[in-house]
Design an enzyme around this catalytic site. Structure first.
Site, PDB file in Angstrom:
ATOM      1  N   ASN A 208      27.820  38.192   0.820  1.00  7.64           N
ATOM      2  CA  ASN A 208      28.634  37.102   0.281  1.00  7.64           C
ATOM      3  C   ASN A 208      29.649  37.682  -0.705  1.00  7.64           C
ATOM      4  O   ASN A 208      29.697  38.889  -0.915  1.00  7.64           O
ATOM      5  CB  ASN A 208      27.754  36.024  -0.357  1.00  7.64           C
ATOM      6  CG  ASN A 208      26.902  36.585  -1.474  1.00  7.64           C
ATOM      7  OD1 ASN A 208      27.419  37.054  -2.475  1.00  7.64           O
ATOM      8  ND2 ASN A 208      25.578  36.563  -1.296  1.00  7.64           N
ATOM      9  N   TYR A 209      30.433  36.824  -1.318  1.00  5.27           N
ATOM     10  CA  TYR A 209      31.586  37.276  -2.107  1.00  5.27           C
ATOM     11  C   TYR A 209      31.253  37.649  -3.556  1.00  5.27           C
ATOM     12  O   TYR A 209      32.165  37.933  -4.331  1.00  5.27           O
ATOM     13  CB  TYR A 209      32.645  36.174  -2.134  1.00  5.27           C
ATOM     14  CG  TYR A 209      33.261  35.881  -0.798  1.00  5.27           C
ATOM     15  CD1 TYR A 209      34.027  36.838  -0.147  1.00  5.27           C
ATOM     16  CD2 TYR A 209      33.077  34.647  -0.174  1.00  5.27           C
ATOM     17  CE1 TYR A 209      34.604  36.580   1.083  1.00  5.27           C
ATOM     18  CE2 TYR A 209      33.644  34.381   1.056  1.00  5.27           C
ATOM     19  CZ  TYR A 209      34.412  35.349   1.682  1.00  5.27           C
ATOM     20  OH  TYR A 209      34.983  35.089   2.889  1.00  5.27           O
TER      21      TYR A 209
END
Ligand code: PMT
Length: 397
Positions: A208-209
């Protein structure tokens, strides 16, 4: 800052002229400042200016020549609430690191019982030299706070790291120190940060970011307030600068769970800031999945362990467990459900609907919700400021 006793140590470097601005800021904030200057420092800035601004005679020698009055470095060391040496030259840093007490400033440093802040200033090659770096590390290991120099144009006209931090920023470090003190001294804080990577094959993962910025800001804030910090970190491009932070690097949610289960029993506080992948591929391919060999593969996912819930289940009386909730809709409802499900004492809600909040930004907009449902909403702040609000709140619990 008002009424605080501060020793301002000045050594012989070009940046000594900036100490005048630092002195002004301290005096304006109501501090009582005693300037101690090395003989070399007087070549760069006149004691008359410093005594006029501080309202006290500047001390440089062990004795005042004409009266024979002895200046007690021991009394001075006991008087001070903080000592800041700005600029600190390579020579003074070396003397401090090795206890070479041949001037009033170093003897005062050796006698000081208060926190000491050191703002190095020198040419880039002197700064990078292994002996300077070793001396700075030694000062850190003694518990001194190093205010890292900035990069920029130096007195030599070379460009690099070695420029004394700006007086406003040094002032801010001292201000923060007095605002919070060492209110986490003796506490062990565990923080999780960053994303987890769940392997698909040797070259691919589900992630994820998360950049880790929020979690690392929490770790730095807690360490600066005196805590011993274990930072369980997923894969990020950040480093922790405070020596009180021990970084445990992990990749997957399962590895993060293992590290947390090992650390949590010895922790007083745990803050679960990592963006843990909720699912992982059921199996990991041994070799790279080739495009030519098959139709688009189907990756079957299985649920990852809920780390916060596992810790919530074994939480002891007196331990504080704080979670984060990153939401996109029905924010409060979801955050409150997580408090119950994971047995948290509080949750920090951030919503991707708020500009400047969440992943990768240097800012965040948080709402802290307690287990009893009470809420405090904060405006958009830097992640470091948000970290300070979170720690303040934990302490209030
Ligand atoms: O890293 P940055 O780029 O600075 O971004 C910061 C952040 C957005 C990642 C951070 O502020 C944040 O919100 N972290 C939590 C993100 C998240 O995974 O939220 P969640 O609502 O899915 O999880 C709720 C809580 O349970 C979190 O404390 C999480 O760490 C924990 N959790 C979640 C899943 C899981 N399997 N185990 C967990 O422990």
């Amino acid at each position: 800052m008002k009424g605080r006793h501060i020793i301002l140590g000045i050594t012989g470097g070009i940046a000594a002229y900036k100490s005048v601005s630092l002195l002004r800021l301290l005096i304006k904030a109501g501090a009582e400042v005693q300037v101690v200057i090395t003989p070399a420092g007087k070549q760069f800035i006149t004691p008359v200016t410093l005594s006029a601004l501080s309202g006290r005679p500047v001390i440089s020698e062990f004795f005042t020549a004409n009266t024979g009055e002895w200046h007690s470095h021991v009394d001075l060391g006991l008087w001070a609430d903080a000592m800041v040496i700005a600029p600190a030259t390579a020579s003074t840093i070396a003397k401090m690191a090795n206890g070479v007490a041949d001037n009033m400033l170093v003897t005062t440093y050796l006698s000081a019982k208060c926190p000491v802040f050191v703002a190095p200033a020198m040419d880039l090659d002197m700064m990078a030299h292994p002996s300077t770096q070793a001396n700075i590390e030694r000062l850190r290991s003694y518990g001194n706070h190093i205010i890292e120099p900035a990069s920029g144009e130096l007195a030599s006209h070379l460009v690099g790291k070695g420029r004394m931090e700006e007086p406003e920023n040094i002032f801010k470090v001292l201000q923060d120190h007095f605002a919070h003190g060492l209110d986490l001294a003796g506490k062990h804080v565990m923080i999780t940060a960053g994303p987890t990577y769940e392997k698909i094959d040797p070259v691919r993962f589900i992630g994820n970011y998360s950049s880790g910025k929020m979690g690392y800001a929490l770790a730095e804030e807690a360490a600066e307030r005196g805590a011993k910090v274990t930072l369980v970190s997923g894969p990020v491009n950040l480093t922790a600068s405070n020596p009180n932070i021990q970084v445990v690097k992990v990749e997957s949610a399962r590895q993060m769970l293992e590290a947390c289960l090992e650390t949590f029993p010895h922790s007083d506080i745990a803050v679960m800031c990592a963006a843990v992948a909720d699912y992982a591929p059921e199996s990991v391919a041994d070799v790279k999945i080739k495009r030519e060999h098959q139709d688009a593969p189907v990756i079957r996912l299985v649920k990852n362990p809920d780390i916060a819930a596992a810790l919530g289940a074994q939480k002891r009386l007196g331990q504080i467990l704080a979670g984060f909730a990153l939401e996109t809709h029905d924010e409060e409802k979801h955050a409150k459900e997580k408090i119950t499900k994971k047995n948290l004492d509080m949750i920090v809600l951030n919503s991707l609907r708020d500009p400047g909040a969440g992943f990768q930004t240097d800012t965040n907009k948080i709402t802290i919700i307690d287990a009893d449902g009470s809420e405090i909403a904060f405006p958009l702040k830097t992640k470091r400021e948000a970290a300070a609000d979170i720690i303040d709140h934990i302490l209030s619990l």
